[in-house]
Design an enzyme around this catalytic site. Structure first.
Site, PDB file in Angstrom:
ATOM      1  N   GLY A   1      -7.318   5.160   5.052  1.00  0.00           N
ATOM      2  CA  GLY A   1      -6.802   6.081   4.049  1.00  0.00           C
ATOM      3  C   GLY A   1      -7.209   7.520   4.312  1.00  0.00           C
ATOM      4  O   GLY A   1      -8.280   7.799   4.841  1.00  0.00           O
TER       5      GLY A   1
ATOM      6  N   SER B   1      -6.695  -2.579   2.629  1.00  0.00           N
ATOM      7  CA  SER B   1      -7.060  -1.967   1.346  1.00  0.00           C
ATOM      8  C   SER B   1      -7.502  -2.960   0.281  1.00  0.00           C
ATOM      9  O   SER B   1      -7.349  -2.720  -0.906  1.00  0.00           O
ATOM     10  CB  SER B   1      -5.902  -1.119   0.808  1.00  0.00           C
ATOM     11  OG  SER B   1      -5.749   0.037   1.574  1.00  0.00           O
TER      12      SER B   1
ATOM     13  N   ASP C   1     -15.467  -2.055   8.437  1.00  0.00           N
ATOM     14  CA  ASP C   1     -16.193  -2.390   7.214  1.00  0.00           C
ATOM     15  C   ASP C   1     -17.194  -3.515   7.477  1.00  0.00           C
ATOM     16  O   ASP C   1     -16.909  -4.445   8.252  1.00  0.00           O
ATOM     17  CB  ASP C   1     -15.216  -2.823   6.124  1.00  0.00           C
ATOM     18  CG  ASP C   1     -14.235  -1.718   5.753  1.00  0.00           C
ATOM     19  OD1 ASP C   1     -14.574  -0.537   5.946  1.00  0.00           O
ATOM     20  OD2 ASP C   1     -13.123  -2.044   5.288  1.00  0.00           O
TER      21      ASP C   1
ATOM     22  N   ASN D   1      -9.895  -1.091  10.206  1.00  0.00           N
ATOM     23  CA  ASN D   1      -8.663  -0.477   9.709  1.00  0.00           C
ATOM     24  C   ASN D   1      -8.187   0.556  10.727  1.00  0.00           C
ATOM     25  O   ASN D   1      -8.891   1.545  10.977  1.00  0.00           O
ATOM     26  CB  ASN D   1      -8.929   0.224   8.373  1.00  0.00           C
ATOM     27  CG  ASN D   1      -9.525  -0.723   7.348  1.00  0.00           C
ATOM     28  OD1 ASN D   1      -8.819  -1.452   6.683  1.00  0.00           O
ATOM     29  ND2 ASN D   1     -10.851  -0.712   7.233  1.00  0.00           N
TER      30      ASN D   1
ATOM     31  N   ARG E   1     -11.633   2.713  11.103  1.00  0.00           N
ATOM     32  CA  ARG E   1     -12.776   2.558  10.201  1.00  0.00           C
ATOM     33  C   ARG E   1     -13.101   1.081  10.089  1.00  0.00           C
ATOM     34  O   ARG E   1     -12.215   0.274   9.783  1.00  0.00           O
ATOM     35  CB  ARG E   1     -12.454   3.116   8.812  1.00  0.00           C
ATOM     36  CG  ARG E   1     -13.707   3.401   7.973  1.00  0.00           C
ATOM     37  CD  ARG E   1     -13.391   3.622   6.506  1.00  0.00           C
ATOM     38  NE  ARG E   1     -13.156   2.350   5.841  1.00  0.00           N
ATOM     39  CZ  ARG E   1     -12.033   2.035   5.198  1.00  0.00           C
ATOM     40  NH1 ARG E   1     -11.038   2.899   5.132  1.00  0.00           N
ATOM     41  NH2 ARG E   1     -11.912   0.869   4.617  1.00  0.00           N
TER      42      ARG E   1
ATOM     43  N   GLU F   1       0.809  -1.219   0.000  1.00  0.00           N
ATOM     44  CA  GLU F   1       0.000   0.000   0.000  1.00  0.00           C
ATOM     45  C   GLU F   1       0.844   1.273   0.000  1.00  0.00           C
ATOM     46  O   GLU F   1       0.376   2.337   0.404  1.00  0.00           O
ATOM     47  CB  GLU F   1      -0.936  -0.023   1.208  1.00  0.00           C
ATOM     48  CG  GLU F   1      -1.909  -1.182   1.179  1.00  0.00           C
ATOM     49  CD  GLU F   1      -2.683  -1.329   2.475  1.00  0.00           C
ATOM     50  OE1 GLU F   1      -3.451  -0.417   2.807  1.00  0.00           O
ATOM     51  OE2 GLU F   1      -2.498  -2.348   3.163  1.00  0.00           O
TER      52      GLU F   1
ATOM     53  N   GLU G   1     -13.868  -6.199   8.980  1.00  0.00           N
ATOM     54  CA  GLU G   1     -12.556  -5.862   9.525  1.00  0.00           C
ATOM     55  C   GLU G   1     -12.542  -4.427  10.032  1.00  0.00           C
ATOM     56  O   GLU G   1     -13.432  -3.632   9.718  1.00  0.00           O
ATOM     57  CB  GLU G   1     -11.467  -6.024   8.460  1.00  0.00           C
ATOM     58  CG  GLU G   1     -11.622  -5.098   7.270  1.00  0.00           C
ATOM     59  CD  GLU G   1     -10.521  -5.294   6.232  1.00  0.00           C
ATOM     60  OE1 GLU G   1      -9.356  -5.011   6.559  1.00  0.00           O
ATOM     61  OE2 GLU G   1     -10.833  -5.716   5.109  1.00  0.00           O
TER      62      GLU G   1
ATOM     63  N   TYR H   1      -9.337   3.059  -4.959  1.00  0.00           N
ATOM     64  CA  TYR H   1      -8.386   4.147  -5.172  1.00  0.00           C
ATOM     65  C   TYR H   1      -8.361   4.707  -6.593  1.00  0.00           C
ATOM     66  O   TYR H   1      -7.468   5.475  -6.926  1.00  0.00           O
ATOM     67  CB  TYR H   1      -6.974   3.678  -4.759  1.00  0.00           C
ATOM     68  CG  TYR H   1      -6.921   3.323  -3.303  1.00  0.00           C
ATOM     69  CD1 TYR H   1      -7.110   4.301  -2.330  1.00  0.00           C
ATOM     70  CD2 TYR H   1      -6.717   2.002  -2.889  1.00  0.00           C
ATOM     71  CE1 TYR H   1      -7.080   3.980  -0.987  1.00  0.00           C
ATOM     72  CE2 TYR H   1      -6.690   1.682  -1.543  1.00  0.00           C
ATOM     73  CZ  TYR H   1      -6.869   2.681  -0.599  1.00  0.00           C
ATOM     74  OH  TYR H   1      -6.855   2.361   0.742  1.00  0.00           O
TER      75      TYR H   1
END
Length: 310
Positions: A274, A144, A251, A270, A249, A15, A268, A210
């Site tokens: 990002g 990601s 998901d 994070n 964050r 990443e 999951e 992205y």
């Protein structure tokens, strides 16, 4: 501001490019807020990184690294040894959240629903399907959506090597949950909003995340109020049980399909989400009236122990 921020970006995970973009955006936002910022492009030369940090004489580190080494507790451990305060989660919570299977086991303990899954090696796929189809293959410790594959009924090939899969390390296979992709950012102990991620084709993979124009971000998500609140509560519970700090964050998948069960499932968390122009945390912060500059400044102050509310 007299605070001097050393901002870590780049790194050497899958990443790296996203981290460079996050780092550039955060550096600009912090300067706008009045901070002095020294940007450090992190390489595998750790003695050089230590020297750069010490020479900068920075008050605090803003960690804009993503993926392995930057997000899994490793760089956090180094910063602990150097006694430099840093943004985002600490060593243990970073390591736990990065390991998808362990994170799911933790959040399940506080009543958050998770899909069935198991950890395997790439070679185990030679023996056949590890779960009934459809199922998801993903790296156990990457973020990601790097290397994610969905195996549906009728697919006639399963990658059986790390090279074919596009990532190294252990694998998690997980029951595929149809329906909607949702995400919730948590800032301190406050869930911000629920966003629905609607890819224009395929699923929400690395490219969809992205590449501008590949995915629609719908905030607030157009879902039943009960599911909206459940997602907000589940994200906060996940943030807390994993011991996250700063911003995280989480998901989810919401199965609202015709033959689905109508339930929400955690995927999951994070700990280094990002922070690019396409990123979800700044978008949700903006939705509730917090600018990107205010968000980055809050993260720095939180790392320094200043618990201000926005």
């Amino acid at each position: 501001m007299t605070c001097h921020v050393a901002l870590l970006k780049g790194g050497f995970s899958a990443e790296r490019d996203v981290s460079l973009a996050s780092g550039a955006a955060c550096a600009e936002a912090l300067r706008e807020a009045g901070y002095t910022v020294s940007e450090i492009d992190v390489s595998q030369d750790i003695p050089a990184l230590i020297a750069q940090l010490q020479e900068s004489n920075a008050t605090v580190v803003f960690n804009a690294l993503h993926g392995q080494w930057g997000e899994d507790g490793c760089v956090q451990g180094l910063l602990e040894l150097l006694s430099i305060p840093y943004t985002h989660s600490k060593v243990l919570s970073s390591a736990l959240a990065m390991h998808k299977e362990r994170a799911k086991a933790m959040v399940e303990q506080v009543g958050v629903r998770v899909p069935e899954s198991k950890s395997i090696q790439a070679k185990d796929l030679v023996a056949g399907d590890p779960l009934p189809r459809p199922y998801v293959i993903k790296p156990l410790s990457e973020g990601s959506s790097v290397g994610v594959h969905i195996v549906f009924e009728g697919d006639n090939h399963i990658a059986t090597t790390r090279e074919d899969l596009g990532f190294a390390g252990d694998i998690m296979v997980e029951r595929y949950i149809p329906g909607r992709e949702l995400t919730v950012a948590v800032m301190g102990n406050k869930p911000l909003a629920v966003t629905e991620l609607s890819p224009k084709e395929g699923f929400y993979d690395y490219e969809a995340k992205y590449t501008e124009g590949k995915t629609d971000h719908i905030v607030p998500a157009p879902i039943p109020e009960t599911i909206y609140q459940e997602a907000m509560d589940a994200a906060l519970k996940s943030h807390q049980i994993l011991g996250c700090a700063g911003v995280s964050r989480s998901d989810f998948r919401y199965d609202d399909t015709a033959n689905g069960d109508g339930k929400l499932y955690y995927l999951e968390t994070n700990t280094q989400p990002g922070m690019t122009d396409l990123s979800l945390v700044p978008e949700q912060a903006k939705h509730i009236g917090i600018s990107f500059s205010e968000l980055c400044s809050w993260m720095v102050q939180e790392a320094l122990g200043n618990k201000e509310e926005l």
